[in-house]
Every structure is written in C-alpha cells, then in structure tokens.
Design an enzyme around this catalytic site. Structure first.
Site, PDB file in Angstrom:
ATOM      1  N   CYS A 157     -19.787   1.224  -3.179  1.00 12.57           N
ATOM      2  CA  CYS A 157     -19.885   0.565  -4.486  1.00 12.57           C
ATOM      3  C   CYS A 157     -21.120   0.940  -5.288  1.00 12.57           C
ATOM      4  O   CYS A 157     -20.989   1.422  -6.411  1.00 12.57           O
ATOM      5  CB  CYS A 157     -19.837  -0.945  -4.298  1.00 12.57           C
ATOM      6  SG  CYS A 157     -18.201  -1.508  -3.785  1.00 12.57           S
TER       7      CYS A 157
ATOM      8  N   GLY B  42     -26.470   3.184  -0.161  1.00 10.82           N
ATOM      9  CA  GLY B  42     -25.256   4.004  -0.117  1.00 10.82           C
ATOM     10  C   GLY B  42     -24.068   3.081  -0.254  1.00 10.82           C
ATOM     11  O   GLY B  42     -24.169   2.042  -0.913  1.00 10.82           O
TER      12      GLY B  42
ATOM     13  N   GLU C  46     -14.400  -8.357  -7.988  1.00 14.27           N
ATOM     14  CA  GLU C  46     -14.690  -8.793  -6.609  1.00 14.27           C
ATOM     15  C   GLU C  46     -16.147  -8.522  -6.282  1.00 14.27           C
ATOM     16  O   GLU C  46     -16.671  -7.460  -6.597  1.00 14.27           O
ATOM     17  CB  GLU C  46     -13.774  -8.040  -5.642  1.00 14.27           C
ATOM     18  CG  GLU C  46     -13.941  -8.435  -4.208  1.00 14.27           C
ATOM     19  CD  GLU C  46     -13.816  -9.943  -4.025  1.00 14.27           C
ATOM     20  OE1 GLU C  46     -12.778 -10.517  -4.363  1.00 14.27           O
ATOM     21  OE2 GLU C  46     -14.801 -10.556  -3.547  1.00 14.27           O
ATOM     22  N   PHE C  47     -16.793  -9.482  -5.614  1.00 17.33           N
ATOM     23  CA  PHE C  47     -18.217  -9.350  -5.286  1.00 17.33           C
ATOM     24  C   PHE C  47     -18.476  -9.359  -3.783  1.00 17.33           C
ATOM     25  O   PHE C  47     -19.629  -9.430  -3.364  1.00 17.33           O
ATOM     26  CB  PHE C  47     -19.013 -10.476  -5.952  1.00 17.33           C
ATOM     27  CG  PHE C  47     -18.874 -10.487  -7.452  1.00 17.33           C
ATOM     28  CD1 PHE C  47     -19.659  -9.664  -8.241  1.00 17.33           C
ATOM     29  CD2 PHE C  47     -17.922 -11.293  -8.072  1.00 17.33           C
ATOM     30  CE1 PHE C  47     -19.521  -9.647  -9.630  1.00 17.33           C
ATOM     31  CE2 PHE C  47     -17.768 -11.292  -9.456  1.00 17.33           C
ATOM     32  CZ  PHE C  47     -18.577 -10.469 -10.234  1.00 17.33           C
TER      33      PHE C  47
ATOM     34  N   GLU D 193     -19.244  -5.776   2.259  1.00 17.12           N
ATOM     35  CA  GLU D 193     -18.733  -5.358   3.556  1.00 17.12           C
ATOM     36  C   GLU D 193     -19.685  -5.867   4.626  1.00 17.12           C
ATOM     37  O   GLU D 193     -20.889  -5.869   4.445  1.00 17.12           O
ATOM     38  CB  GLU D 193     -18.608  -3.837   3.607  1.00 17.12           C
ATOM     39  CG  GLU D 193     -17.460  -3.352   2.746  1.00 17.12           C
ATOM     40  CD  GLU D 193     -17.356  -1.834   2.680  1.00 17.12           C
ATOM     41  OE1 GLU D 193     -17.893  -1.150   3.545  1.00 17.12           O
ATOM     42  OE2 GLU D 193     -16.731  -1.356   1.727  1.00 17.12           O
TER      43      GLU D 193
ATOM     44  N   ASN E 132     -23.943  -4.987  -9.898  1.00 15.40           N
ATOM     45  CA  ASN E 132     -24.250  -3.933  -8.936  1.00 15.40           C
ATOM     46  C   ASN E 132     -25.396  -3.055  -9.417  1.00 15.40           C
ATOM     47  O   ASN E 132     -26.244  -2.629  -8.631  1.00 15.40           O
ATOM     48  CB  ASN E 132     -23.003  -3.078  -8.654  1.00 15.40           C
ATOM     49  CG  ASN E 132     -22.152  -3.692  -7.553  1.00 15.40           C
ATOM     50  OD1 ASN E 132     -22.498  -4.748  -7.022  1.00 15.40           O
ATOM     51  ND2 ASN E 132     -21.057  -3.049  -7.216  1.00 15.40           N
TER      52      ASN E 132
ATOM     53  N   ASP F 272       0.863  -1.185   0.000  1.00 18.08           N
ATOM     54  CA  ASP F 272       0.000   0.000   0.000  1.00 18.08           C
ATOM     55  C   ASP F 272       0.898   1.233   0.000  1.00 18.08           C
ATOM     56  O   ASP F 272       2.031   1.184   0.490  1.00 18.08           O
ATOM     57  CB  ASP F 272      -0.928  -0.003   1.231  1.00 18.08           C
ATOM     58  CG  ASP F 272      -2.199   0.783   0.987  1.00 18.08           C
ATOM     59  OD1 ASP F 272      -3.284   0.174   0.896  1.00 18.08           O
ATOM     60  OD2 ASP F 272      -2.115   2.032   0.859  1.00 18.08           O
TER      61      ASP F 272
ATOM     62  N   LEU G 250     -35.088  -6.714  -1.576  1.00 17.28           N
ATOM     63  CA  LEU G 250     -36.458  -6.195  -1.655  1.00 17.28           C
ATOM     64  C   LEU G 250     -36.836  -5.539  -0.329  1.00 17.28           C
ATOM     65  O   LEU G 250     -37.993  -5.541   0.055  1.00 17.28           O
ATOM     66  CB  LEU G 250     -37.448  -7.319  -1.988  1.00 17.28           C
ATOM     67  CG  LEU G 250     -37.476  -7.807  -3.436  1.00 17.28           C
ATOM     68  CD1 LEU G 250     -38.579  -8.856  -3.617  1.00 17.28           C
ATOM     69  CD2 LEU G 250     -37.694  -6.653  -4.423  1.00 17.28           C
TER      70      LEU G 250
ATOM     71  N   LYS H  71     -24.487   0.614   6.105  1.00 14.47           N
ATOM     72  CA  LYS H  71     -25.259  -0.575   6.446  1.00 14.47           C
ATOM     73  C   LYS H  71     -24.650  -1.156   7.718  1.00 14.47           C
ATOM     74  O   LYS H  71     -23.570  -0.725   8.141  1.00 14.47           O
ATOM     75  CB  LYS H  71     -25.239  -1.593   5.303  1.00 14.47           C
ATOM     76  CG  LYS H  71     -23.874  -2.209   5.025  1.00 14.47           C
ATOM     77  CD  LYS H  71     -24.019  -3.290   3.975  1.00 14.47           C
ATOM     78  CE  LYS H  71     -22.695  -3.982   3.756  1.00 14.47           C
ATOM     79  NZ  LYS H  71     -22.774  -5.051   2.770  1.00 14.47           N
TER      80      LYS H  71
HETATM   81  N1  NAD Z   1     -15.516  -2.181  -0.617  1.00  9.64           N
HETATM   82  C1  NAD Z   1     -16.274  -3.075  -1.223  1.00  9.64           C
HETATM   83  O1  NAD Z   1     -17.260  -3.575  -0.677  1.00  9.64           O
HETATM   84  C2  NAD Z   1     -15.941  -3.519  -2.619  1.00  9.64           C
HETATM   85  C3  NAD Z   1     -16.536  -4.683  -3.131  1.00  9.64           C
HETATM   86  C4  NAD Z   1     -16.212  -5.084  -4.435  1.00  9.64           C
HETATM   87  C5  NAD Z   1     -15.352  -4.319  -5.199  1.00  9.64           C
HETATM   88  N2  NAD Z   1     -14.803  -3.180  -4.683  1.00  9.64           N
HETATM   89  C6  NAD Z   1     -13.875  -2.417  -5.526  1.00  9.64           C
HETATM   90  O2  NAD Z   1     -12.556  -2.729  -5.078  1.00  9.64           O
HETATM   91  C7  NAD Z   1     -11.702  -1.577  -5.201  1.00  9.64           C
HETATM   92  C8  NAD Z   1     -11.104  -1.245  -3.835  1.00  9.64           C
HETATM   93  O3  NAD Z   1     -12.158  -0.894  -2.950  1.00  9.64           O
HETATM   94  P1  NAD Z   1     -11.920  -0.760  -1.386  1.00  9.64           P
HETATM   95  O4  NAD Z   1     -13.252  -0.501  -0.780  1.00  9.64           O
HETATM   96  O5  NAD Z   1     -11.102  -1.909  -0.917  1.00  9.64           O
HETATM   97  O6  NAD Z   1     -11.029   0.574  -1.360  1.00  9.64           O
HETATM   98  P2  NAD Z   1     -10.247   1.207  -0.122  1.00  9.64           P
HETATM   99  O7  NAD Z   1     -10.300   2.666  -0.325  1.00  9.64           O
HETATM  100  O8  NAD Z   1     -10.736   0.618   1.159  1.00  9.64           O
HETATM  101  O9  NAD Z   1      -8.736   0.682  -0.316  1.00  9.64           O
HETATM  102  C9  NAD Z   1      -7.926   1.067  -1.369  1.00  9.64           C
HETATM  103  C10 NAD Z   1      -6.478   0.986  -0.882  1.00  9.64           C
HETATM  104  O10 NAD Z   1      -5.606   1.178  -1.989  1.00  9.64           O
HETATM  105  C11 NAD Z   1      -4.497   1.953  -1.547  1.00  9.64           C
HETATM  106  N3  NAD Z   1      -3.838   2.540  -2.721  1.00  9.64           N
HETATM  107  C12 NAD Z   1      -4.239   3.596  -3.472  1.00  9.64           C
HETATM  108  N4  NAD Z   1      -3.363   3.816  -4.464  1.00  9.64           N
HETATM  109  C13 NAD Z   1      -2.412   2.874  -4.354  1.00  9.64           C
HETATM  110  C14 NAD Z   1      -1.228   2.570  -5.093  1.00  9.64           C
HETATM  111  N5  NAD Z   1      -0.875   3.268  -6.156  1.00  9.64           N
HETATM  112  N6  NAD Z   1      -0.458   1.541  -4.679  1.00  9.64           N
HETATM  113  C15 NAD Z   1      -0.813   0.806  -3.598  1.00  9.64           C
HETATM  114  N7  NAD Z   1      -1.912   1.054  -2.863  1.00  9.64           N
HETATM  115  C16 NAD Z   1      -2.695   2.064  -3.240  1.00  9.64           C
HETATM  116  C17 NAD Z   1      -5.110   2.940  -0.594  1.00  9.64           C
HETATM  117  O11 NAD Z   1      -4.145   3.511   0.254  1.00  9.64           O
HETATM  118  C18 NAD Z   1      -6.116   2.054   0.147  1.00  9.64           C
HETATM  119  O12 NAD Z   1      -5.533   1.435   1.273  1.00  9.64           O
HETATM  120  C19 NAD Z   1     -12.599  -0.478  -5.768  1.00  9.64           C
HETATM  121  O13 NAD Z   1     -12.457  -0.462  -7.167  1.00  9.64           O
HETATM  122  C20 NAD Z   1     -14.009  -0.926  -5.389  1.00  9.64           C
HETATM  123  O14 NAD Z   1     -14.971  -0.439  -6.284  1.00  9.64           O
HETATM  124  C21 NAD Z   1     -15.069  -2.774  -3.406  1.00  9.64           C
END
Ligand code: NAD
Length: 444
Positions: free
Chosen positions: A259, A256, A150-151, A154, A207, A35, A249, A319
């Site tokens: 995603c 909210g 990814e599906f 949270e 989604n 990260d 439903l 949620k």
């Molecule tokens: N949160 C969900 O429920 C969920 C579910 C399915 C898909 N997604 C998708 O997954 C992706 C990530 O979502 P998230 O909720 O985990 O995001 P998040 O914001 O919780 O985490 C993203 C992480 O990436 C790091 N980051 C940013 N730029 C970086 C880089 N250049 N190198 C290394 N690390 C870097 C950030 O510091 C952060 O820790 C998004 O595209 C989201 O749409 C999220």
C-alpha cells in the site's frame, strides 16, 4: 447475530476481500465471494486460506456456512445488492494506479436499478465519478456507487475490520450509502459520511501522511547518526507530545508493502496529472529509497568489500505477521548485496514461499540459527517477535564475523554488545550506556 442482516457480495478475495468477507460473516451477513483466480476459489471452497493473516483461517472456518466462494459474478448479482470491490490496484510504471481490474468488474456489471458497487480498492480521486459516468453512458445509470475505503493493516487485519478507527462512506446520499452505513453499524465506529471524492482522498492522504511520518523519522535517525543522538530516545520524547503521537516514529530501513509505496506514488501522480507538483511526496519517496540502501554502507564500514562475504538476512516480509513480500525492503537489499558480491542466506518464519517468487540467488534457511551459521554479518530486516529471543552468546559462537545490523532497532543492543558482537542500529550510537527511562518522570 440475527439472520436478518443483508447478504453482500465481495469481488476479489485477497487480503482486503477475504478479511472483509469474513468480517461481515462474523457480523451475521451471508457473503458471496467472487474471484477470477480459479485455483484460489477452489482452495477456499475446500477451506484453504491463500494468505497468512492471524485469525483469518479460524474466522473463515467458523463462518463456513455463511461464506460462498465462486468465480461466477452472476452468483453475487443474483443473491445480493451490494457488491464490495476489493480487487488489486497495483502501480503502473508511471506511478499511476492500474485500474484494469476495477474496470473489468465495472464492465461485468449489468444494467440494474437494484445493485451498487461499493469500492474498497484504493483508487485515485475521481474514479467513482468516472465509473458513474461510464455506467450512465452505457445505459446502466441505475447502478449505484459508494466509496468505502479500507484501512486495515496486514498482520492485524481481522482486528482492524472488527474494531476500525473509523468507517468512511462516500456516496450520493441514496439507498446504497444508507445500506453500507447500516452494514457497519454494529461495529459502533466513528462514521465519516461524505462525498465520493473526499472519501477517495481520505484513503490516499492517510497513507501518504503515515509514509511521511516514517520518512521524517528516518531522516531524523540519519541526523542522529551524524550528531550522536539516539533516535529511539528522540522518538520517545517526540511521541509523548499528543499533537505528534508515538506511532509511525520507528526509524528503520524504509517502508514497503502493498500500500504505502503505491499509494504515495499514486497521490503524487494524481496531483501531477491535475497540475499540482506535490513536492513533499517526492522527498518522502526519495528518502525511503535511500533508506533501504543505508544498510549497504553500514556493512561496508565494518567489512570493507562485500565480495565473498556471508550475509544473513533475518526476516523478509515487508513487516512482521504477514507473508506479504510486495515492495519489501528485503527485495532491494538482497539484490544490492548480491550485486556487491556477497552471498546471502535468508530466513523468514512465514514469507519464504512468497519470497521465493520474487528473490533470486538467495539461499533460504529453515531457521534463524541456520541462516546465522558462519555469517560475517547479520542484518535484521523484519522485526518478527521470535528474533527478540535470540541468544546472542549462541549467535556469536555460530557466526564467523561479529557484525549485527539491526535494521528495525528491534534487538537488545546491550545483549548484542555483551556477547562481544558489534551492534549497528538505525540512528543510534553503539551500546555504551543505558538510557534513563522516561517513566521515572511520570511515565508513558
Ligand atoms: N493489503 C492491504 O493491506 C490493503 C489495505 C487497504 C486497502 N488495500 C487496497 O485494497 C485493494 C486490494 O488489495 P489486496 O491487498 O487485497 O489485493 P490482493 O492482490 O491480495 O487481492 C486482489 C484479488 O482480486 C482478484 N481479482 C483481480 N481481478 C478480479 C476481477 N476482475 N474479478 C474478481 N476478482 C479479481 C485477484 O485474483 C486477487 O485475489 C487494493 O486496491 C489495495 O490498495 C489493501
């Protein structure tokens, strides 16, 4: 599990990255987690989990020896061939996905014939092809690319990783796609192996469909309010039809989270940029925005002007079972309430820390009881399980007023009414009768 499993890299240690990393560690993989957030990596190295996600802390602690945390991408490149990308793709002002973090990762990749990017981040259709093109133009054409959307949800993310409904792998039919399929094989989930563009679209369309279902039932709820039907009964009757199904439903005050809002907007924009006007999604978004504001008219119906009124918000996270506040309905609601002159006191069991970063002017309470004390009205915003245990006799004594707005149709409507309080749900009449359970005709 066997020590022969392939080591992997995970870039981005947020909700998706950290759960993916811990999940693969559980399957026996060594995982290099990267990260750019130094504080986050330092915390993880010391065993601190930056997000609230059930089961995650224990899983990471259990597999500490297999999980390596670093800010240096070279660490992952040296030890692994598959680099899962799980960086954020937030919305831009136009609604398009902001791919700057994805591009930063792509730019950091060296020329290599032995590595592949595996895209977990949600990206617009065509992103994989444009990344492959960028690799080719920069003399890095040997770098492979796999889409693996990814599906996970949270609140149940660890379980969702370990028991997925399906695994989708979009690739060019080379070693990298085979390796990703192999990685997921112990989970024994249905596999959709397809081309990259279709894999990217599966995520966005899934989604968008779920969001559509929510906006649809919210509109039905609004019509129920006009016609005297009860949306809970309606949804139950609809959901027993296996072409429809009972999930998503639940009428309420809108969706909210990190995603749905952004992915629906991104798909609408993607369609628009490609010359197609996605009319249905415009309505899904508009209905959702209006739904967040419906609580205001319910409060005004009972209280008249909200100037100087004390409003208690129960729950703030988008949620239950998460501390994620991104696009939470509480953000809109707390701002609208304050704009209307109300004083807002809010309580959330876990999201206060995140909420404080995004909500101004609200007093935070340490418990539901503290939030309710002296309130003219209560609004249930997030259906945290602990709110089901509220004793409404005590609630009625503690409140100044009598109104309970149940924004998630979660509370015991009869219990609220029995305590002499006024119950306002979403799409439901006030408590006057006990509905006949479907179970007596053969059951759910
Ligand atoms: N949160 C969900 O429920 C969920 C579910 C399915 C898909 N997604 C998708 O997954 C992706 C990530 O979502 P998230 O909720 O985990 O995001 P998040 O914001 O919780 O985490 C993203 C992480 O990436 C790091 N980051 C940013 N730029 C970086 C880089 N250049 N190198 C290394 N690390 C870097 C950030 O510091 C952060 O820790 C998004 O595209 C989201 O749409 C999220």
């Amino acid at each position: 599990m066997s020590g022969s499993r392939e080591p992997i890299g995970v870039i981005g240690t947020g909700y998706v990255g950290l759960v993916t990393a811990a999940g693969f560690a559980e399957l026996g993989n060594d995982v290099r987690c990267i990260d750019i957030d130094e504080a986050k990596i330092e915390g993880l190295q010391q065993g601190r989990i930056p997000i609230w996600e059930p089961g995650l802390e224990d899983l990471v602690a259990h597999h500490r020896a297999r999980m390596h945390f670093s800010t240096n991408i070279a660490d992952a490149l040296e030890h692994t061939r598959l680099l899962f990308v799980a960086v954020g793709t937030p919305p831009t002002y136009s609604g398009d996905a902001d791919l700057s973090a994805v591009h930063a990762v792509v730019d950091a990749m060296p020329a290599s014939d032995r590595h592949a990017l595996v895209m977990k981040s949600t990206v617009p259709v065509g992103t994989g092809d444009s990344i492959k093109r960028a690799f080719a133009e920069r003399g890095k054409g040997g770098f492979r690319y796999v889409s693996c959307p990814e599906f996970l949800k949270e609140g149940s993310a660890v379980k969702d990783f370990l028991e997925p409904d399906r695994v989708v792998v979009g690739d060019d039919g080379d070693w990298a796609g085979d390796a990703v399929v192999e990685l997921y094989s112990p989970l024994d989930a249905p596999l959709v192996r397809t081309d990259i563009r279709s894999a990217e679209m599966v995520k966005l369309a899934s989604n968008a469909f779920l969001a559509t279902k929510i906006s649809f039932i919210n509109e039905i709820a609004n019509v129920c309010e006009e016609t005297g039907a009860d949306v809970i009964e309606v949804a139950r009757g609809m959901g027993l039809d296996d072409r429809i199904g009972p999930k998503f439903l639940q009428a309420g005050i809108g969706f909210g989270g990190s995603c749905f809002p952004k992915d629906v907007a991104a798909l609408k924009q993607l369609a628009g940029n490609s010359g197609y006007h996605f009319q249905l999604l415009n309505s899904v978004i508009e209905v959702n925005e209006l739904q967040k504001r419906r609580v205001m008219s319910k409060l005004q119906k009972y209280l008249g002007s909200l100037v100087g009124k004390e409003i208690a918000l129960l729950g703030l996270a988008f949620k239950p079972n998460t501390d994620d506040m991104r696009e939470a309905s509480s953000l809109v609601l707390s701002a609208r309430l304050q704009a209307a002159g109300a004083n807002v006191r809010a309580y959330d069991p876990v999201a206060e820390h995140e909420a404080r970063k995004l909500i101004r002017g609200v007093e935070f309470a340490g418990s539901a009881a503290e939030a309710i004390e002296g309130a003219d009205a209560i609004v249930l915003v997030t259906e945290w399980p602990e709110f089901a245990d509220l004793d409404f006799g005590d609630v009625a004594t503690a409140m100044r007023g009598t109104l309970v707005v149940d924004g998630r149709n979660f509370l015991d409507r009869e219990g609220v009414a029995a305590a002499g309080l006024s119950y306002e749900g979403i799409g439901r009449p006030a408590a006057t009768r006990t509905p006949a359970p479907v179970a007596q005709f053969g059951g759910e």
